[in-house]
Design a protein around this motif. Structure first.
Motif, short mmCIF file in Angstrom:
data_model
loop_
_atom_site.label_atom_id
_atom_site.label_comp_id
_atom_site.label_asym_id
_atom_site.label_seq_id
_atom_site.Cartn_x
_atom_site.Cartn_y
_atom_site.Cartn_z
N GLN A 26 4.27 -37.72 -40.33
CA GLN A 26 3.58 -36.44 -40.41
C GLN A 26 2.82 -36.15 -39.11
OE1 GLN A 26 1.43 -35.65 -44.13
NE2 GLN A 26 2.41 -37.45 -45.03
N ILE A 29 5.59 -35.18 -36.19
CA ILE A 29 6.32 -33.91 -36.30
C ILE A 29 5.72 -32.78 -35.45
CG2 ILE A 29 6.91 -32.04 -37.91
CD1 ILE A 29 7.61 -34.19 -39.97
N PRO A 30 4.40 -32.55 -35.45
CA PRO A 30 3.85 -31.44 -34.66
C PRO A 30 4.09 -31.56 -33.15
CG PRO A 30 2.28 -32.14 -36.31
CD PRO A 30 3.35 -33.18 -36.28
N PHE A 35 14.32 -28.49 -32.85
CA PHE A 35 14.86 -29.07 -34.07
C PHE A 35 16.30 -28.63 -34.31
CE2 PHE A 35 10.28 -28.89 -34.71
CZ PHE A 35 10.00 -30.13 -35.26
N THR A 43 13.60 -25.52 -43.40
CA THR A 43 12.88 -26.35 -42.44
C THR A 43 11.52 -25.75 -42.09
OG1 THR A 43 14.97 -27.11 -41.47
CG2 THR A 43 12.98 -27.40 -40.15
N ARG A 44 11.48 -24.44 -41.91
CA ARG A 44 10.20 -23.78 -41.61
C ARG A 44 9.17 -24.02 -42.70
NH1 ARG A 44 12.75 -18.05 -39.44
NH2 ARG A 44 12.83 -18.59 -37.22
N TYR A 46 9.15 -26.47 -44.82
CA TYR A 46 8.81 -27.90 -44.82
C TYR A 46 7.79 -28.22 -43.72
CZ TYR A 46 9.49 -32.94 -44.12
OH TYR A 46 9.30 -34.28 -43.97
N LEU A 47 8.01 -27.70 -42.53
CA LEU A 47 7.11 -27.99 -41.43
C LEU A 47 5.69 -27.48 -41.70
CD1 LEU A 47 9.44 -27.22 -38.36
CD2 LEU A 47 8.79 -29.46 -39.28
N LYS A 48 5.58 -26.30 -42.30
CA LYS A 48 4.26 -25.76 -42.64
C LYS A 48 3.60 -26.58 -43.74
CE LYS A 48 2.54 -22.61 -41.12
NZ LYS A 48 1.65 -22.46 -39.93
N VAL A 50 4.03 -29.82 -44.04
CA VAL A 50 3.58 -31.03 -43.36
C VAL A 50 2.27 -30.79 -42.64
CG1 VAL A 50 4.09 -32.63 -41.46
CG2 VAL A 50 5.88 -32.02 -43.09
N ILE A 54 0.98 -25.94 -37.53
CA ILE A 54 2.17 -25.81 -36.70
C ILE A 54 2.50 -24.34 -36.50
CG2 ILE A 54 4.68 -26.17 -36.65
CD1 ILE A 54 4.29 -28.82 -38.01
N ILE A 56 5.14 -21.92 -35.93
CA ILE A 56 6.59 -21.84 -36.07
C ILE A 56 7.23 -21.04 -34.93
CG2 ILE A 56 8.48 -21.05 -37.54
CD1 ILE A 56 7.04 -23.47 -38.66
#
Length: 235
Positions: A26, A29-30, A35, A43-44, A46-48, A50, A54, A56
């Protein structure tokens, strides 16, 4: 300095991040801005999930699916000259029953360091929970759709498990799960053990192993639930 290719795991469903994704991943990732992903929208989100901080809009995404050509995949890796790149699958670990394997293959030819990261894999988790042979097993992906071909394949896998002691694993599109169970009950030996593992790591997780004969009296409702099937037949 040449960047690295990180294989980043994703949750298998709507699971709390902290339950299945280690903290060090975690935190990693930032720092990644490029990607290669199976689904950009997924994915977007998921990243937010995490890390809400972040941005995007600062990220670059390269979409990867069964239609992506090797030439395009190779070009995706050009950014690694100056940046790390992350691969993220639709669910679970990239590179396992997943088009991410094509990226990894090309990365090795380019002498790019590949870094697989720890995360949930429905294949390994279901095998762990099945009670079947974990030293000799095969993941067969999807079985044939046509009824005759599927019946023949199921019988082949059942016999192979008996003759080699090998656990046989396969998956199905969620809306065809019930048909899969029906075909297994019709084509496997009554003594064959069947493990059904659904919604792995979710609150509704279901993992159960019984003989084919026993399953005939207790078929669960798996319609539209992500599931993996395992069979094992002992001599």
């Amino acid at each position: 300095m040449k960047g690295k290719l990180f294989l980043i795991p994703m949750t298998l469903g709507d699971t709390e991040i902290d339950q299945v994704i280690p903290n060090h991943i975690q935190q990693l990732i930032p720092d990644i801005k490029h990607f290669i992903v199976e689904n950009i929208r997924t994915t977007r989100r998921y990243l937010k999930k995490v890390n809400q901080d972040i941005n995007i809009d600062e990220l670059t995404f390269y979409e990867l699916n069964k239609h992506t050509s090797p030439k395009d995949i190779s070009s995706y890796l050009n950014a690694i000259t100056n940046h790390d790149i992350g691969i993220i699958s639709e669910a679970g670990c990239p590179g396992v029953a997943d088009p991410g394997a094509d990226v990894v293959k090309i990365a090795h030819t380019k002498d790019i360091q590949v870094v697989p990261l720890v995360g949930p894999s429905s294949i390994l988790l279901s095998l762990m929970g099945s009670g079947f042979n974990g030293q000799n097993f095969a993941f067969n992906g999807y079985l044939p759709i046509q009824a005759g071909d599927r019946s023949k394949k199921i019988k082949q896998l059942d016999n192979r498990s008996l003759n080699e002691g090998q656990t046989q694993m396969f998956i199905e599109t969620p809306f065809r799960n019930m048909k899969m169970i029906e075909d297994l009950l019709q084509n496997c030996s009554p003594a064959t053990k069947l493990c059904i593992a659904a919604d792995i790591t979710l609150e509704s997780e279901y993992i159960k192993t019984m003989s084919i004969q026993a399953w005939k009296n207790k078929v669960p409702d798996l319609h539209k639930r992500p599931a993996i099937f395992l069979i094992h037949r002992e001599k």
